[in-house]
Design a protein around this motif. Structure first.
Motif, PDB file in Angstrom:
ATOM      1  N   ALA A 220      39.265  50.469  60.934  1.00  0.00           N
ATOM      2  CA  ALA A 220      39.875  49.135  60.984  1.00  0.00           C
ATOM      3  C   ALA A 220      40.890  49.061  62.119  1.00  0.00           C
ATOM      4  CB  ALA A 220      40.531  48.809  59.647  1.00  0.00           C
ATOM      5  N   ASN A 221      41.682  50.123  62.269  1.00  0.00           N
ATOM      6  CA  ASN A 221      42.673  50.150  63.359  1.00  0.00           C
ATOM      7  C   ASN A 221      42.000  50.037  64.721  1.00  0.00           C
ATOM      8  OD1 ASN A 221      44.782  50.385  61.565  1.00  0.00           O
ATOM      9  ND2 ASN A 221      44.854  52.619  61.678  1.00  0.00           N
ATOM     10  N   GLU A 222      40.886  50.725  64.860  1.00  0.00           N
ATOM     11  CA  GLU A 222      40.143  50.642  66.125  1.00  0.00           C
ATOM     12  C   GLU A 222      39.666  49.214  66.374  1.00  0.00           C
ATOM     13  OE1 GLU A 222      36.930  53.379  66.040  1.00  0.00           O
ATOM     14  OE2 GLU A 222      38.199  55.174  65.977  1.00  0.00           O
ATOM     15  N   LEU A 223      39.154  48.577  65.312  1.00  0.00           N
ATOM     16  CA  LEU A 223      38.650  47.199  65.455  1.00  0.00           C
ATOM     17  C   LEU A 223      39.791  46.231  65.771  1.00  0.00           C
ATOM     18  CD1 LEU A 223      36.094  47.153  62.504  1.00  0.00           C
ATOM     19  CD2 LEU A 223      35.563  47.091  64.946  1.00  0.00           C
ATOM     20  N   PHE A 224      40.944  46.380  65.124  1.00  0.00           N
ATOM     21  CA  PHE A 224      42.077  45.496  65.408  1.00  0.00           C
ATOM     22  C   PHE A 224      42.619  45.723  66.820  1.00  0.00           C
ATOM     23  CE2 PHE A 224      42.575  44.934  60.695  1.00  0.00           C
ATOM     24  CZ  PHE A 224      42.508  43.549  60.700  1.00  0.00           C
ATOM     25  N   ASP A 225      42.537  46.971  67.271  1.00  0.00           N
ATOM     26  CA  ASP A 225      42.930  47.234  68.667  1.00  0.00           C
ATOM     27  C   ASP A 225      42.008  46.479  69.629  1.00  0.00           C
ATOM     28  OD1 ASP A 225      45.011  48.835  67.887  1.00  0.00           O
ATOM     29  OD2 ASP A 225      43.922  50.734  68.146  1.00  0.00           O
ATOM     30  N   LYS A 226      40.731  46.479  69.298  1.00  0.00           N
ATOM     31  CA  LYS A 226      39.770  45.751  70.131  1.00  0.00           C
ATOM     32  C   LYS A 226      40.046  44.247  70.082  1.00  0.00           C
ATOM     33  CE  LYS A 226      35.964  49.067  69.802  1.00  0.00           C
ATOM     34  NZ  LYS A 226      34.562  49.295  69.344  1.00  0.00           N
ATOM     35  N   VAL A 227      40.421  43.759  68.872  1.00  0.00           N
ATOM     36  CA  VAL A 227      40.762  42.335  68.722  1.00  0.00           C
ATOM     37  C   VAL A 227      41.931  41.991  69.631  1.00  0.00           C
ATOM     38  CG1 VAL A 227      41.746  40.613  67.157  1.00  0.00           C
ATOM     39  CG2 VAL A 227      39.842  42.056  66.396  1.00  0.00           C
ATOM     40  N   ASP A 228      42.975  42.839  69.598  1.00  0.00           N
ATOM     41  CA  ASP A 228      44.156  42.584  70.435  1.00  0.00           C
ATOM     42  C   ASP A 228      43.803  42.637  71.918  1.00  0.00           C
ATOM     43  OD1 ASP A 228      45.753  42.272  68.232  1.00  0.00           O
ATOM     44  OD2 ASP A 228      46.413  44.370  68.178  1.00  0.00           O
ATOM     45  N   GLN A 229      42.935  43.591  72.258  1.00  0.00           N
ATOM     46  CA  GLN A 229      42.529  43.710  73.662  1.00  0.00           C
ATOM     47  C   GLN A 229      41.763  42.486  74.111  1.00  0.00           C
ATOM     48  OE1 GLN A 229      43.350  46.228  75.853  1.00  0.00           O
ATOM     49  NE2 GLN A 229      42.452  44.788  77.332  1.00  0.00           N
ATOM     50  N   LEU A 230      40.886  42.009  73.239  1.00  0.00           N
ATOM     51  CA  LEU A 230      40.091  40.833  73.576  1.00  0.00           C
ATOM     52  C   LEU A 230      40.985  39.597  73.669  1.00  0.00           C
ATOM     53  CD1 LEU A 230      37.246  39.952  74.208  1.00  0.00           C
ATOM     54  CD2 LEU A 230      36.841  39.607  71.764  1.00  0.00           C
ATOM     55  N   LYS A 231      41.973  39.528  72.803  1.00  0.00           N
ATOM     56  CA  LYS A 231      42.924  38.420  72.869  1.00  0.00           C
ATOM     57  C   LYS A 231      43.667  38.436  74.204  1.00  0.00           C
ATOM     58  CE  LYS A 231      44.104  37.486  68.030  1.00  0.00           C
ATOM     59  NZ  LYS A 231      45.200  37.518  67.047  1.00  0.00           N
ATOM     60  N   ASP A 232      44.052  39.653  74.615  1.00  0.00           N
ATOM     61  CA  ASP A 232      44.742  39.768  75.901  1.00  0.00           C
ATOM     62  C   ASP A 232      43.833  39.336  77.042  1.00  0.00           C
ATOM     63  OD1 ASP A 232      47.012  40.683  74.678  1.00  0.00           O
ATOM     64  OD2 ASP A 232      46.549  42.798  74.957  1.00  0.00           O
ATOM     65  N   ASP A 233      42.577  39.749  76.924  1.00  0.00           N
ATOM     66  CA  ASP A 233      41.622  39.377  77.970  1.00  0.00           C
ATOM     67  C   ASP A 233      41.461  37.861  78.039  1.00  0.00           C
ATOM     68  OD1 ASP A 233      41.308  42.033  78.466  1.00  0.00           O
ATOM     69  OD2 ASP A 233      39.414  42.236  77.374  1.00  0.00           O
ATOM     70  N   LEU A 234      41.476  37.211  76.885  1.00  0.00           N
ATOM     71  CA  LEU A 234      41.309  35.751  76.826  1.00  0.00           C
ATOM     72  C   LEU A 234      42.651  35.023  76.899  1.00  0.00           C
ATOM     73  CD1 LEU A 234      38.606  35.508  74.007  1.00  0.00           C
ATOM     74  CD2 LEU A 234      38.272  35.199  76.460  1.00  0.00           C
ATOM     75  N   GLU A 235      43.728  35.777  77.002  1.00  0.00           N
ATOM     76  CA  GLU A 235      45.084  35.232  77.063  1.00  0.00           C
ATOM     77  C   GLU A 235      45.398  34.381  75.834  1.00  0.00           C
ATOM     78  OE1 GLU A 235      45.336  33.107  80.689  1.00  0.00           O
ATOM     79  OE2 GLU A 235      45.435  34.907  81.917  1.00  0.00           O
ATOM     80  N   LEU A 236      44.800  34.742  74.705  1.00  0.00           N
ATOM     81  CA  LEU A 236      45.036  33.987  73.472  1.00  0.00           C
ATOM     82  C   LEU A 236      46.356  34.346  72.823  1.00  0.00           C
ATOM     83  CD1 LEU A 236      41.481  33.996  71.862  1.00  0.00           C
ATOM     84  CD2 LEU A 236      42.638  32.134  73.077  1.00  0.00           C
ATOM     85  N   ASN A 237      46.923  35.440  73.261  1.00  0.00           N
ATOM     86  CA  ASN A 237      48.218  35.829  72.707  1.00  0.00           C
ATOM     87  C   ASN A 237      49.369  35.092  73.376  1.00  0.00           C
ATOM     88  OD1 ASN A 237      47.278  37.631  70.788  1.00  0.00           O
ATOM     89  ND2 ASN A 237      47.201  39.333  72.234  1.00  0.00           N
ATOM     90  N   GLU A 238      49.018  34.417  74.484  1.00  0.00           N
ATOM     91  CA  GLU A 238      50.058  33.686  75.218  1.00  0.00           C
ATOM     92  C   GLU A 238      49.984  32.198  74.879  1.00  0.00           C
ATOM     93  OE1 GLU A 238      49.471  34.464  79.301  1.00  0.00           O
ATOM     94  OE2 GLU A 238      49.704  36.636  79.111  1.00  0.00           O
ATOM     95  N   GLY A 239      51.131  31.528  74.938  1.00  0.00           N
ATOM     96  CA  GLY A 239      51.167  30.090  74.697  1.00  0.00           C
ATOM     97  C   GLY A 239      51.033  29.742  73.233  1.00  0.00           C
ATOM     98  N   LYS A 240      50.916  28.450  72.969  1.00  0.00           N
ATOM     99  CA  LYS A 240      50.881  27.942  71.612  1.00  0.00           C
ATOM    100  C   LYS A 240      49.463  27.859  71.090  1.00  0.00           C
ATOM    101  CE  LYS A 240      55.105  25.327  72.393  1.00  0.00           C
ATOM    102  NZ  LYS A 240      55.747  23.999  72.425  1.00  0.00           N
ATOM    103  N   SER A 241      49.353  27.857  69.772  1.00  0.00           N
ATOM    104  CA  SER A 241      48.035  27.782  69.152  1.00  0.00           C
ATOM    105  C   SER A 241      47.520  26.352  69.185  1.00  0.00           C
ATOM    106  CB  SER A 241      48.116  28.263  67.695  1.00  0.00           C
ATOM    107  OG  SER A 241      48.900  27.365  66.933  1.00  0.00           O
ATOM    108  N   VAL A 242      46.236  26.187  68.868  1.00  0.00           N
ATOM    109  CA  VAL A 242      45.602  24.867  68.830  1.00  0.00           C
ATOM    110  C   VAL A 242      46.331  23.975  67.829  1.00  0.00           C
ATOM    111  CG1 VAL A 242      43.510  23.622  68.158  1.00  0.00           C
ATOM    112  CG2 VAL A 242      43.357  25.706  69.555  1.00  0.00           C
TER     113      VAL A 242
END
Length: 296
Positions: free
Chosen positions: A93-115
Motif C-alpha cells: 500500500a505504501n508503494e502504491l500511495f508513493d506512486k499516487v503522490d508521484q503521479l500527483k506531482d507529475d500532474l501538478e495536482l498537489n498544487e493550487g486549489k481543488s475543483v
C-alpha cells in the motif's frame, strides 16, 4: 486433610515382654497387634485412595493447562501469519500511495486549489456580482477574477480528466490498505484470544500445583499410617514366632515327661518280668503292665 495417627492407640512391645510374658499374655498381645495393624492398614488404604484421587485431579489440571498451551501456540502462529500478511500489504500500500503522490506531482495536482474549492469561489463571486451594486471598475475586476478562476477550474478539470490512472491507483492503494487493516484486526483478535488461553493455562498450572500439594500431604499421611502398620505387623510376627517357640518348648517338655514315664514303666515292667521268671505269682495289674510294655 486426614487426622494424624493417635499414638495412644498404638500397641507397644518390648523385648522384655517378648521374653518374660506367659503364653496367655502373648496371645492377647498378638490380638491387639493384629487389630491395630489391620486398622492402620485400612487407614493407609483410605489415605492412598485420597492421594490417588488428588493425583488424578492434578493430571486433569495439567492436561487442561496443556490444552490451553497448545491452543495459545496455535493462535500465536496465526497471529504471526496475519502480522506477516499485514506488513506485506502495508508495504505494498505504501508503494502504491508513493506512486499516487508521484503521479500527483507529475500532474501538478498537489498544487493550487481543488475543483470543489474553485467552484465554491466562482459561485460566491457570481452571487456577489448578481446581488451587489458595484462600480464599473469594481464589476470589471470582478468579472476578470471570475474568468480567471474559470480558466483555473477548466485547467484543473482537464488535468483530472487525464488522471484516470491516478484514481485507479489511489483506489487500489486504499483497497490494499483496507486488506492490511483486516489482517491487523485479526492480529488483535487472535492475540487477545491467545492471551486468554495463556491466562487460563497459568491458572490451570497454579491449580494443579495446589492440588499436587494436597496429594503430597495425603501421601505423607499414607506413609505414616503404612509405616505404623508395618511396625505392628513386624511385632505381631515376633509374637507369633515367640508363641511357636513356647509351643515347641511345651511340646518338648511333654515329650520328655512322656519318655521319662515310659522309661519308668519299662523299668518297672522289667522288674515284674524278672520276678515272674523267678517264680513269683503275678496279679492282674502286673500282667497289664507287662502287656503295655510288650514283655508279655
Amino acid at each position: 486433610m486426614a487426622d494424624s495417627i493417635e499414638d495412644s492407640k498404638n500397641v507397644p512391645l518390648t523385648d522384655e515382654e517378648l521374653e518374660t510374658d506367659n503364653k496367655g499374655q502373648l496371645i492377647k498381645k498378638a490380638g491387639q497387634l493384629r487389630d491395630r495393624r489391620n486398622d492402620l492398614n485400612q487407614m493407609a488404604s483410605e489415605r492412598a485412595s485420597k492421594r490417588d484421587e488428588f493425583n488424578a485431579k492434578t493430571r486433569e489440571k495439567v492436561d487442561e493447562a496443556q490444552e490451553h498451551r497448545e491452543k495459545r501456540d496455535e493462535l500465536n502462529e496465526q497471529v504471526q501469519e496475519h502480522k506477516e500478511k499485514r506488513n506485506e500489504l502495508n508495504a505494498k500500500a505504501n508503494e502504491l500511495f508513493d506512486k499516487v503522490d508521484q503521479l500527483k506531482d507529475d500532474l501538478e495536482l498537489n498544487e493550487g486549489k481543488s475543483v470543489e474549492q474553485l467552484k465554491e469561489e466562482i459561485e460566491d463571486l457570481e452571487f456577489k456580482q448578481q446581488t451587489e451594486v458595484l462600480s464599473t471598475e469594481d464589476e470589471r475586476e470582478l468579472i476578470e477574477e471570475i474568468e480567471e478562476k474559470r480558466e483555473k477550474l477548466s485547467e484543473r478539470k482537464e488535468k483530472l480528466d487525464q488522471s484516470g490512472e491516478l484514481e485507479e491507483l489511489k483506489e487500489k492503494a486504499q483497497e490494499v490498505r483496507a486488506q492490511a487493516s483486516e489482517h491487523h484486526q485479526k492480529v488483535t483478535e487472535l492475540a487477545d484470544e491467545a492471551q486468554e488461553h495463556h491466562n487460563q493455562m497459568i491458572e490451570a498450572y497454579r491449580e494443579a500445583d495446589e492440588i499436587r500439594d494436597e496429594a503430597d500431604e495425603w501421601h505423607e499421611q499414607f506413609v505414616d499410617a503404612q509405616e505404623a502398620a508395618d511396625r505392628h505387623h513386624e511385632d505381631f510376627v515376633r509374637v507369633q514366632k515367640r508363641l511357636r517357640e513356647l509351643d515347641e518348648e511345651e511340646e518338648s517338655e511333654k515329650r520328655e515327661a512322656r519318655e521319662e514315664k515310659e522309661a519308668e514303666a519299662r523299668e518297672e515292667a522289667e522288674e515284674i518280668y524278672q520276678a515272674f521268671q523267678d517264680g513269683e505269682t503275678l496279679d492282674t495289674e502286673d500282667l497289664m503292665k507287662l502287656q503295655k510294655t510288650g514283655l508279655l
